[in-house]
Design an enzyme around this catalytic site. Structure first.
Site, PDB file in Angstrom:
ATOM      1  N   ALA A 110       0.778  -1.239   0.000  1.00  5.32           N
ATOM      2  CA  ALA A 110       0.000   0.000   0.000  1.00  5.32           C
ATOM      3  C   ALA A 110       0.808   1.287   0.000  1.00  5.32           C
ATOM      4  O   ALA A 110       0.317   2.319  -0.455  1.00  5.32           O
ATOM      5  CB  ALA A 110      -0.942   0.004   1.215  1.00  5.32           C
ATOM      6  N   ALA A 111       2.007   1.281   0.548  1.00 11.18           N
ATOM      7  CA  ALA A 111       2.754   2.527   0.693  1.00 11.18           C
ATOM      8  C   ALA A 111       3.128   3.104  -0.675  1.00 11.18           C
ATOM      9  O   ALA A 111       3.356   2.347  -1.625  1.00 11.18           O
ATOM     10  CB  ALA A 111       4.010   2.265   1.521  1.00 11.18           C
ATOM     11  N   GLY A 113       0.548   5.202  -0.100  1.00 16.23           N
ATOM     12  CA  GLY A 113      -0.830   5.407   0.315  1.00 16.23           C
ATOM     13  C   GLY A 113      -1.746   6.098  -0.674  1.00 16.23           C
ATOM     14  O   GLY A 113      -2.902   6.366  -0.348  1.00 16.23           O
ATOM     15  N   LYS A 115      -3.199   4.986  -3.462  1.00 10.00           N
ATOM     16  CA  LYS A 115      -4.346   4.146  -3.817  1.00 10.00           C
ATOM     17  C   LYS A 115      -5.175   3.802  -2.581  1.00 10.00           C
ATOM     18  O   LYS A 115      -6.403   3.713  -2.654  1.00 10.00           O
ATOM     19  CB  LYS A 115      -3.863   2.886  -4.539  1.00 10.00           C
ATOM     20  CG  LYS A 115      -3.242   3.168  -5.910  1.00 10.00           C
ATOM     21  CD  LYS A 115      -2.771   1.897  -6.577  1.00 10.00           C
ATOM     22  CE  LYS A 115      -2.198   2.168  -7.977  1.00 10.00           C
ATOM     23  NZ  LYS A 115      -0.949   2.963  -7.945  1.00 10.00           N
ATOM     24  N   ASP A 160       5.407  -8.840   5.130  1.00  9.26           N
ATOM     25  CA  ASP A 160       5.696  -9.276   3.770  1.00  9.26           C
ATOM     26  C   ASP A 160       4.393  -9.871   3.257  1.00  9.26           C
ATOM     27  O   ASP A 160       3.895 -10.862   3.800  1.00  9.26           O
ATOM     28  CB  ASP A 160       6.814 -10.324   3.770  1.00  9.26           C
ATOM     29  CG  ASP A 160       7.216 -10.766   2.361  1.00  9.26           C
ATOM     30  OD1 ASP A 160       6.347 -10.821   1.475  1.00  9.26           O
ATOM     31  OD2 ASP A 160       8.402 -11.076   2.161  1.00  9.26           O
ATOM     32  N   ASP A 176      -0.922  -3.833  -5.968  1.00  9.19           N
ATOM     33  CA  ASP A 176      -0.066  -2.918  -6.726  1.00  9.19           C
ATOM     34  C   ASP A 176       1.353  -3.444  -6.521  1.00  9.19           C
ATOM     35  O   ASP A 176       2.062  -3.023  -5.618  1.00  9.19           O
ATOM     36  CB  ASP A 176      -0.241  -1.498  -6.201  1.00  9.19           C
ATOM     37  CG  ASP A 176       0.518  -0.467  -7.015  1.00  9.19           C
ATOM     38  OD1 ASP A 176       1.092  -0.837  -8.062  1.00  9.19           O
ATOM     39  OD2 ASP A 176       0.569   0.708  -6.598  1.00  9.19           O
ATOM     40  N   CYS A 225       3.466  -0.562 -12.496  1.00  3.85           N
ATOM     41  CA  CYS A 225       3.826   0.640 -13.251  1.00  3.85           C
ATOM     42  C   CYS A 225       5.007   0.319 -14.167  1.00  3.85           C
ATOM     43  O   CYS A 225       5.940   1.111 -14.293  1.00  3.85           O
ATOM     44  CB  CYS A 225       4.126   1.814 -12.330  1.00  3.85           C
ATOM     45  SG  CYS A 225       5.466   1.537 -11.149  1.00  3.85           S
TER      46      CYS A 225
END
Length: 297
Positions: A110-111, A113, A115, A160, A176, A225
């Site tokens: 998530a980081a 943050g 999204k 993890d 992601d 990405c």
């Protein structure tokens, strides 16, 4: 032997010259409105008072483009959590996941943050979002952004993601995945091949864990990405071939190309055309790959 370059993808990227120009040129400065702290109308008033260029983005009412020299991250309104500075292409995956209010959501990596906080806005601060990351420095940014934007439905965890254990399965999962980040390059040289291969193994393990953590019928969005098919279509094809899961068609409002059926000697299958590839010249933003999966009942 020299490192590979972006010309590796010349045959799969339409309008390759425009692609290279976008890679080397300046990107749009974009922000996303945070409804937890301010109304859209009031934010638009403040933006027009603070910046010379404020353009509403037609495909997403929460997004605004500013001038190329604007620095919205230095504004008081940023500190107050009125908006989040985020690339346009990065805003697409949470809209594809489209979690309903009061659902249980996992953001596996998530980081910092962007999204996560967008998912919180979509859910109107309802339900529960588990926002996980394993890197301590990035976790600090995640906690800071969740707090700054007033995301009360977010719980931050440190794991993890390949080894997450949960007592309850999730309605929606966003992965992601860590990647070679070719979509953020400003030069044509790529990361060494061994890094792509190493990340591919991690991505497969992460997506397999996402499947295990999802409820029957749950939605999983896999995104990166990067442009490398080894980190995109190959990963999705692997789980389609091994698990009870299907890929769903996307109906994006942004310019994009379909996922690849093959690359080189590798065949991924026609179903991968349902995924989306966003290249830098599509939005004058970073690159992205997005696939929407549905776990079988």
């Amino acid at each position: 032997m020299g490192r590979e370059t972006l010309f590796r993808y010349k045959e799969i990227i339409p309008d390759f010259d425009a692609f290279l120009q976008a890679i080397k040129g300046p990107r749009n400065v974009t922000i996303r409105w945070n409804p937890h702290k301010i109304t859209r109308e009031r934010l638009l008033e403040l933006l027009n008072e603070s910046f010379e260029v404020v353009e509403e983005i037609s495909w997403y009412e929460s997004a605004f483009r500013l001038g190329p020299n604007d620095r919205p991250g230095k504004s008081l309104y940023h500190a107050l959590g009125y908006y989040y500075v985020q690339e346009e292409s990065a805003m697409v995956a949470p809209l594809v996941l489209e979690p309903k209010k009061n659902s249980i959501v996992l953001d596996m990596c998530a980081a910092p943050g962007g999204k996560t906080t967008q998912l919180s806005a979509i859910m109107e601060n309802s339900g529960t979002i588990i926002a996980n990351d394993k890197a301590i420095p990035r976790l600090k940014s995640l906690v800071s952004n969740v707090s700054r934007l007033g995301c009360l439905n977010v719980i931050v965890t440190w794991n993890d993601a390949r080894f997450i254990e949960a007592k309850e399965l999730f309605d929606y999962i966003l992965l992601d995945a860590p990647c070679t980040a070719e979509g953020n390059l400003t030069d044509i040289k790529l990361m060494p091949t061994h890094m792509r291969e190493s990340l591919s193994r991690i991505q497969k393990a992460l997506l397999a864990k996402a499947y295990d953590l999802a409820k029957p019928g749950a939605t999983i969005v896999y995104c990166t990405c990067t442009f490398a098919p080894e980190e995109n279509e190959q990963i999705v094809a692997s789980i389609l071939n091994s698990k009870n899961v299907r890929i769903e068609s996307l109906h994006l409002k942004v310019p994009h190309e379909p996922g690849l059926e093959s690359f080189g000697s590798q065949c991924y299958g026609s179903e991968l055309k349902k995924a989306a590839r966003i290249y830098p010249h599509h939005l004058n933003s970073g690159g992205a790959f997005i696939a929407k999966l549905r776990k079988g009942s």
